[in-house]
Design an enzyme around this catalytic site. Structure first.
Site, PDB file in Angstrom:
ATOM      1  N   ILE A   1      11.673   2.806  11.337  1.00 37.53           N
ATOM      2  CA  ILE A   1      10.734   4.196  11.880  1.00 37.53           C
ATOM      3  C   ILE A   1      11.212   4.508  13.453  1.00 37.53           C
ATOM      4  O   ILE A   1      11.152   5.626  13.829  1.00 37.53           O
ATOM      5  CB  ILE A   1       9.228   3.752  11.945  1.00 37.53           C
ATOM      6  CG1 ILE A   1       8.960   2.597  12.813  1.00 37.53           C
ATOM      7  CG2 ILE A   1       8.688   3.904  10.847  1.00 37.53           C
ATOM      8  CD1 ILE A   1       7.431   2.277  13.230  1.00 37.53           C
TER       9      ILE A   1
ATOM     10  N   LEU B   1      12.980  -2.410   4.655  1.00 38.12           N
ATOM     11  CA  LEU B   1      12.988  -3.591   3.687  1.00 38.12           C
ATOM     12  C   LEU B   1      12.798  -4.762   4.168  1.00 38.12           C
ATOM     13  O   LEU B   1      12.849  -6.009   3.603  1.00 38.12           O
ATOM     14  CB  LEU B   1      14.136  -3.472   2.887  1.00 38.12           C
ATOM     15  CG  LEU B   1      14.521  -2.324   1.837  1.00 38.12           C
ATOM     16  CD1 LEU B   1      15.663  -2.450   1.196  1.00 38.12           C
ATOM     17  CD2 LEU B   1      13.123  -2.015   1.090  1.00 38.12           C
TER      18      LEU B   1
ATOM     19  N   TYR C   1      -2.076  -8.367  16.569  1.00 37.55           N
ATOM     20  CA  TYR C   1      -1.936  -7.249  15.235  1.00 37.55           C
ATOM     21  C   TYR C   1      -3.146  -6.355  15.509  1.00 37.55           C
ATOM     22  O   TYR C   1      -2.637  -5.023  15.444  1.00 37.55           O
ATOM     23  CB  TYR C   1      -2.172  -8.025  13.872  1.00 37.55           C
ATOM     24  CG  TYR C   1      -2.278  -7.103  12.720  1.00 37.55           C
ATOM     25  CD1 TYR C   1      -1.319  -6.122  12.384  1.00 37.55           C
ATOM     26  CD2 TYR C   1      -3.472  -7.208  12.168  1.00 37.55           C
ATOM     27  CE1 TYR C   1      -1.729  -5.116  11.365  1.00 37.55           C
ATOM     28  CE2 TYR C   1      -3.676  -6.455  10.892  1.00 37.55           C
ATOM     29  CZ  TYR C   1      -2.809  -5.281  10.631  1.00 37.55           C
ATOM     30  OH  TYR C   1      -3.074  -4.425   9.623  1.00 37.55           O
TER      31      TYR C   1
ATOM     32  N   ASN D   1     -10.273  -5.517   3.098  1.00 36.99           N
ATOM     33  CA  ASN D   1      -9.407  -6.269   2.183  1.00 36.99           C
ATOM     34  C   ASN D   1      -8.829  -5.581   1.041  1.00 36.99           C
ATOM     35  O   ASN D   1      -9.894  -5.129   0.099  1.00 36.99           O
ATOM     36  CB  ASN D   1     -10.198  -7.459   1.922  1.00 36.99           C
ATOM     37  CG  ASN D   1     -10.297  -8.340   2.994  1.00 36.99           C
ATOM     38  OD1 ASN D   1     -10.788  -8.052   3.808  1.00 36.99           O
ATOM     39  ND2 ASN D   1      -9.997  -9.628   2.767  1.00 36.99           N
TER      40      ASN D   1
ATOM     41  N   VAL E   1       0.751  -1.127   0.111  1.00 32.78           N
ATOM     42  CA  VAL E   1       0.055  -0.128  -0.017  1.00 32.78           C
ATOM     43  C   VAL E   1       0.785   1.313  -0.124  1.00 32.78           C
ATOM     44  O   VAL E   1       0.678   2.290  -0.577  1.00 32.78           O
ATOM     45  CB  VAL E   1      -1.004   0.095   1.276  1.00 32.78           C
ATOM     46  CG1 VAL E   1      -1.689   1.438   1.175  1.00 32.78           C
ATOM     47  CG2 VAL E   1      -1.807  -1.247   1.202  1.00 32.78           C
TER      48      VAL E   1
ATOM     49  N   HIS F   1      -3.501 -13.629   1.665  1.00 33.24           N
ATOM     50  CA  HIS F   1      -4.444 -13.003   1.071  1.00 33.24           C
ATOM     51  C   HIS F   1      -5.279 -14.001  -0.064  1.00 33.24           C
ATOM     52  O   HIS F   1      -4.479 -14.280  -0.781  1.00 33.24           O
ATOM     53  CB  HIS F   1      -4.171 -11.533   0.732  1.00 33.24           C
ATOM     54  CG  HIS F   1      -4.003 -10.554   1.933  1.00 33.24           C
ATOM     55  ND1 HIS F   1      -3.425  -9.348   1.794  1.00 33.24           N
ATOM     56  CD2 HIS F   1      -3.771 -10.839   3.222  1.00 33.24           C
ATOM     57  CE1 HIS F   1      -3.127  -8.786   2.664  1.00 33.24           C
ATOM     58  NE2 HIS F   1      -3.542  -9.631   3.686  1.00 33.24           N
TER      59      HIS F   1
ATOM     60  N   LYS G   1      -2.796  -2.248  16.412  1.00 32.11           N
ATOM     61  CA  LYS G   1      -3.352  -0.895  15.518  1.00 32.11           C
ATOM     62  C   LYS G   1      -4.223  -0.041  16.432  1.00 32.11           C
ATOM     63  O   LYS G   1      -4.259   1.211  16.230  1.00 32.11           O
ATOM     64  CB  LYS G   1      -3.861  -1.671  14.372  1.00 32.11           C
ATOM     65  CG  LYS G   1      -3.039  -2.157  13.313  1.00 32.11           C
ATOM     66  CD  LYS G   1      -2.283  -1.057  12.567  1.00 32.11           C
ATOM     67  CE  LYS G   1      -1.449  -1.604  11.288  1.00 32.11           C
ATOM     68  NZ  LYS G   1      -1.250  -0.370  10.515  1.00 32.11           N
TER      69      LYS G   1
END
Length: 324
Positions: free
Chosen positions: A54, A35, A139, A168, A14, A185, A143
């Protein structure tokens, strides 16, 4: 007016598409990615690339940046159950470091790539932002913790923030598409069967209370998702943390996806019946009304066949690249 943005996780699926859209809109984009799950070749031409974490964003973030778009997160549900500490350390701890770096640099706008996993197994659909948040995996919990963190940052320090909780994501955009390892997925898994890389696709549960007995999910094209992120930059307001769900508002069943892949690719896709997986709701469909009202966003690529066709083209191009 051209602006300068930091895209964390911009070598991923994304993030790379969003970086491409920023560049096409005339902006400057710096991709920060370690990466670990992203791909250097996925970074769009014209983006400045920094290979780093980050947690160390303060090394590079300075007042010249107008905003941060944050995609740098681990996102495998199963892995998060087996190794929750990895998810808390990166997704939560890393974002805490990123927010501190933004505060110190005076960068006061953030768009956060959140997830529908924050809702867990919803009591009803379509899912609105007022639905109870009850994540069923580390997970999703990580978030949600970040969303709470961002709300506090906005209230205390005037951050202008938008979290986009999407369902999705699928499809491809140019040279950017799904290439997770391991892949979990549905659409890329079914395409692997069509390519002969997988013998059959497992259908987990055929007795759900849906028209064909299989789970129904809301698929959103990755380019529609990218456009929502750019609109979110314009909608961000100082001191407010806006949360928007993104989806088509219409779901497609597992069987509909499989049949669409057969039609698009022209290849047979054998199925294998498998037991239900624990925690799989029958239907997950988003209400994107808040995004429509606050961002002015509407999905333009809601056709499942078009989404699959783009993903199929990317998968074939990837194979050709590997062969050459």
């Amino acid at each position: 007016m051209s602006k300068k943005y930091l895209v964390t996780g911009g070598a991923g699926y994304v993030g790379s598409v969003v970086a491409a859209h920023l560049l096409q809109a005339g902006h400057k984009a710096t991709v920060l990615d370690d990466l670990s799950t992203g791909h250097r070749e996925g970074i769009p031409a014209g983006a400045h690339f920094i290979e780093g974490r980050i947690q160390d964003a303060a090394k590079w973030l300075d007042p010249s940046y107008d905003a941060v778009l944050h995609f740098a997160a681990f996102s495998q549900v199963g892995e998060s159950v087996a190794h929750p500490e990895k998810y808390w350390r990166n997704n939560v701890g890393g974002t805490m470091d990123l927010l501190a770096a933004m505060r110190d640099a005076g960068v006061r706008t953030l768009v956060f790539s959140s997830t529908a996993a924050t809702y867990g197994e919803p009591a009803s659909t379509p899912i609105t932002e007022s639905a109870e948040t009850a994540p069923t995996s580390p997970y999703g919990a990580s978030k949600l913790a970040v969303d709470h963190m961002i709300s506090g940052e906005a209230a205390a320090h005037g951050l202008a923030a938008v979290s986009l909780r999407y369902f999705n994501v699928a499809g491809a955009y140019g040279s950017c598409g799904e290439r997770h390892d391991p892949e979990s997925h549905l659409i890329p898994l079914v395409l692997q069967v069509a390519q002969g890389k997988r013998e059959a696709i497992s259908v987990y549960g055929e007795d759900y209370p849906t028209p064909d007995g299989t789970c129904v999910r809301d698929y959103i094209h990755v380019a529609d998702l990218a456009e929502a992120h750019l609109l979110a930059l314009d909608a961000a307001t100082a001191g407010e943390h806006l949360i928007c769900n993104l989806g088509n508002g219409n779901g497609f069943s597992v069987r509909e996806v499989i049949e669409t892949v057969r039609k698009v690719t022209g290849h047979p896709v054998p199925e294998v019946a498998a037991p239900r997986r624990g925690g799989d709701p029958a239907v997950l469909v988003a209400s994107a009304q808040t995004a429509v009202d606050r961002l002015g966003w509407r999905p333009a690529r809601a056709d499942l066949a078009g989404i699959v066709a783009d993903a199929w083209q990317f998968a074939q191009n990837l194979d050709r690249t590997k062969e050459s």
